[in-house]
Write a protein that holds these residues in place. Structure first.
Motif, mmCIF file in Angstrom:
data_model
loop_
_atom_site.group_PDB
_atom_site.id
_atom_site.type_symbol
_atom_site.label_atom_id
_atom_site.label_comp_id
_atom_site.label_asym_id
_atom_site.label_seq_id
_atom_site.Cartn_x
_atom_site.Cartn_y
_atom_site.Cartn_z
ATOM 1 N N SER A 248 0.824 -1.209 0.000
ATOM 2 C CA SER A 248 0.000 0.000 0.000
ATOM 3 C C SER A 248 0.859 1.261 0.000
ATOM 4 O O SER A 248 0.469 2.287 -0.567
ATOM 5 N N LEU A 249 2.009 1.207 0.627
ATOM 6 C CA LEU A 249 2.899 2.365 0.673
ATOM 7 C C LEU A 249 3.705 2.485 -0.613
ATOM 8 O O LEU A 249 3.932 3.594 -1.107
ATOM 9 N N ARG A 250 4.105 1.366 -1.177
ATOM 10 C CA ARG A 250 4.916 1.388 -2.387
ATOM 11 C C ARG A 250 4.160 2.023 -3.555
ATOM 12 O O ARG A 250 4.763 2.662 -4.423
ATOM 13 N N GLN A 251 2.842 1.866 -3.594
ATOM 14 C CA GLN A 251 2.049 2.458 -4.668
ATOM 15 C C GLN A 251 2.015 3.976 -4.585
ATOM 16 O O GLN A 251 1.717 4.641 -5.571
ATOM 17 N N ARG A 252 2.302 4.528 -3.420
ATOM 18 C CA ARG A 252 2.279 5.979 -3.252
ATOM 19 C C ARG A 252 3.649 6.617 -3.434
ATOM 20 O O ARG A 252 3.746 7.855 -3.421
ATOM 21 N N ILE A 253 4.677 5.812 -3.560
ATOM 22 C CA ILE A 253 6.039 6.333 -3.643
ATOM 23 C C ILE A 253 6.604 6.022 -5.020
ATOM 24 O O ILE A 253 6.580 4.880 -5.470
ATOM 25 N N GLU A 254 7.098 7.041 -5.689
ATOM 26 C CA GLU A 254 7.692 6.887 -7.003
ATOM 27 C C GLU A 254 9.168 7.268 -6.941
ATOM 28 O O GLU A 254 9.535 8.246 -6.272
ATOM 29 N N LEU A 255 10.001 6.493 -7.633
ATOM 30 C CA LEU A 255 11.418 6.807 -7.752
ATOM 31 C C LEU A 255 11.634 7.597 -9.039
ATOM 32 O O LEU A 255 11.159 7.215 -10.107
ATOM 33 N N TRP A 256 12.346 8.700 -8.918
ATOM 34 C CA TRP A 256 12.713 9.510 -10.074
ATOM 35 C C TRP A 256 14.228 9.596 -10.131
ATOM 36 O O TRP A 256 14.904 9.613 -9.095
#
Length: 631
Positions: free
Chosen positions: A343-351
């Motif tokens: 659930s947390l990984r879907q809200r965090i994006e790597l740029w």
């Protein structure tokens, strides 16, 4: 540029110039070879000329020391010295920084990091412009000049027979769009005409119904009187400001630095809030020197900040966190990101941002199975190292305090975890040196017998659980190594389910590399065959959780390939076909305040256990509490 001091004239000139600098400041910081700074008053060091040499003398933790200055330079902020002592046997680079200048340096560092933070905010904000396509939920192709697919519901009409439509407006050039957009609404009397929604869309009307006038008339369609094709009075084309509100780039709502480790230190991480038409985004990155070894600190800081933002009732809410990393840390960031809770990984994006900090773009995350596909080096077979006779003699003087750590190049003897003797096999003889890290090593021979006796007496007096001077550096140094040495003697004091031996301390799964691999404190095996990764702390450490998770990833990768069983790290014992357990150990009051918050962010299939031990663990380790923290 350093000025060399070779002749009498250069010595006199250097001494005169340096004294003028010393008279301007009364307090200084002295560092040797980039080590920890020592605060000195102007009365605690001096420059003098003796025997045609420029001599620098100062007080240190080891007493008074004198150096021969061979070159010097004043950069405007600090005095650089190249010096030697003991007839050139010891060479060092010394730096003297005025205390006032030290504050100015900190201020300049903070200003540079803040400027880097603001630059990052502008780069990311510009990325959300509509240049070249998508604008955060609005496709530029939604507003085109010529339809790609004709609408069969509308009769095609020759544009030459239609008078100009009075209400047709041309919004012109919009921010974030490459070219001008011309909108010519084509009304359909049979469909509703009230404009709703965004992008010029009409409630119940296909946006393809609004396209430019056709260039080629269709002879098969009956001609229609142009008077019937004028828009109704309530029909209005999309307004400029409505379109601009969708296509404008993100606005920078805030761009500041994170708090420093101390009040007088600038933060290392950017904390940026971007405002889009219907949402707000959080952006973070390292604005100090970036290294893969610091990725755990970045993720810990970023997740705690994001967790606080989610708890604040603001409108519009913040639902996304963008973690911007440089190419040299991208792989390490992906490895941490994939182990977060779903659930947390879907809200965090790597740029990813380029090395010149000019452009940034989303980086594709990896899947969990990609962690196990990387090629790994096998472990060498475990061999029993022979303890030399000289090492046995030293250990016999304090067998309950001294342990032996084997390496490829010899052996290291530690007194309650503190290395103090090194043994190396040279040809057929053993060479032995003694000395604490940071001090000069001396050969253990008859010429240094007195120094050896003093060091050993100090270790027995101060590196002891009943030491009266708890502030002595021998008592305070290498606390985690002290705790590790106690658990190596009997790991069952932590968990009775663990086998006592073999037990691997400071276990390396790889030798450095781009991901900044560090040795694992303890790698153990339970009686049921499950591997256990143990990470020890004696002081508060925010990175405790992510360090343990990274060790779990590396051990699991080797276990899946069978490297641990093949190398017989635990003899003939069978290794269970289950992922390792993670034991995070610290005294009860030494867990970081954010430990539980960070632990709950880790995926539940990475089993993490918290072990609280007694505060007076130097007198004997006792497990006070054990609990699963990320179920």
């Amino acid at each position: 540029m350093l000025l060399h001091v070779k002749d009498a004239e250069a010595i006199e000139s250097a001494n005169r110039a340096i004294r003028e600098l010393l008279n301007a400041h009364s307090e200084w910081f002295l560092t040797q070879n980039g080590g920890a700074p020592i605060a000195l008053n102007s009365t605690e060091f001096d420059f003098s000329i003796a025997h045609r040499r420029l001599i620098f003398s100062s007080w240190t933790e080891s007493g008074s020391r004198s150096w021969r200055v061979t070159a010097w330079s004043w950069t405007g902020e600090k005095l650089l010295l190249e010096a030697s002592r003991r007839m050139g046997a010891e060479v060092a680079k010394l730096e003297l920084v005025p205390r006032a200048s030290a504050k100015a340096i900190v201020a300049s560092i903070a200003a540079a990091r803040q400027a880097r933070c603001e630059k990052l905010a502008q780069i990311v904000a510009q990325t959300f412009e509509g240049v070249g396509g998508r604008v955060r939920g609005v496709d530029r192709n939604d507003f085109h000049t010529e339809p790609k697919i004709p609408n069969p519901r509308m009769p095609r009409v020759d544009s030459s027979e239609l008078p100009p439509t009075p209400n047709t407006q041309q919004p012109g050039s919009l921010a974030g769009v490459d070219a001008e957009i011309e909108l010519h609404p084509r009304p359909n009397p049979q469909l509703p005409q009230t404009f709703e929604g965004e992008g010029g869309g009409v409630l119940g009307v296909d946006r393809n119904d609004f396209h430019p006038e056709p260039r080629i008339p269709n002879s098969r369609v009956p001609r229609v009187d142009s008077s019937d094709l004028h828009p109704k009075p309530n029909t209005q084309p999309p307004e400029d400001h409505r379109l601009k509100s969708m296509l404008l780039s993100a606005k920078i709502e805030r761009a500041v630095l994170s708090p420093g480790m101390r009040r007088d230190q600038p933060g290392r991480y950017a904390r940026i809030i971007l405002r889009l038409p219907h949402e707000r985004l959080a952006v973070t990155a390292t604005v100090a020197r970036s290294d893969a070894r610091n990725i755990d600190s970045l993720f810990s800081s970023a997740l705690l900040w994001f967790n606080r933002l989610l708890s604040r009732p603001q409108r519009p809410p913040i639902e996304k966190l963008l973690v911007v990393v440089e190419p040299n840390t991208l792989e390490a960031a992906r490895q941490r990101h994939v182990l977060l809770r779903e659930s947390l990984r879907q809200r965090i994006e790597l740029w990813e941002i380029d090395d010149d900090w000019e452009q940034t773009h989303p980086a594709r995350p990896i899947e969990r199975k990609a962690l196990w596909k990387k090629r790994l080096t096998r472990f060498p077979p475990v061999t029993e190292a022979e303890t030399s006779e000289r090492a046995q003699q030293i250990v016999s003087q304090a067998p309950q305090a001294i342990d032996i750590v084997n390496s490829r190049h010899g052996q290291t003897l530690r007194y309650h975890g503190l290395p103090f003797v090194r043994l190396r096999r040279v040809m057929t003889s053993d060479r032995v040196w003694f000395g604490i890290e940071g001090s000069r090593r001396r050969a253990l021979d008859e010429y240094h017998e007195r120094d050896w006796a003093k060091l050993f007496a100090d270790l027995q007096s101060y590196r002891h659980e009943d030491c009266r001077d708890r502030r002595h550096w021998l008592y305070r140094s290498a606390g985690e190594a002290w705790l590790e040495s106690m658990l190596r003697r009997d790991i069952t004091k932590l968990d009775p389910g663990l086998i006592i031996a073999p037990l691997h301390a400071q276990f390396r799964t790889s030798h450095g590399g781009p991901t900044g691999a560090r040795p694992i404190d303890l790698l153990a095996l339970r009686h049921d065959g499950r591997l256990v990764v143990i990470e020890l702390k004696v002081n508060e450490d925010r990175e405790h959780v992510f360090q343990g998770v990274d060790y779990w990833r590396r051990v699991e990768a080797h276990r899946r390939r069978g490297h641990i069983s093949t190398a017989k790290l635990f003899g003939d014992r069978e290794i269970s076909d289950e992922s390792p357990l993670v034991y995070l150990v610290a005294p009860t009051l030494r867990f970081h305040t954010s430990f539980r918050t960070l632990a709950k962010m880790i995926a539940p299939d990475v089993e993490i256990y918290r072990f609280d031990i007694n505060e007076d663990w130097r007198s004997g380790v006792r497990a006070v509490r054990r609990e699963r923290v990320n179920a």
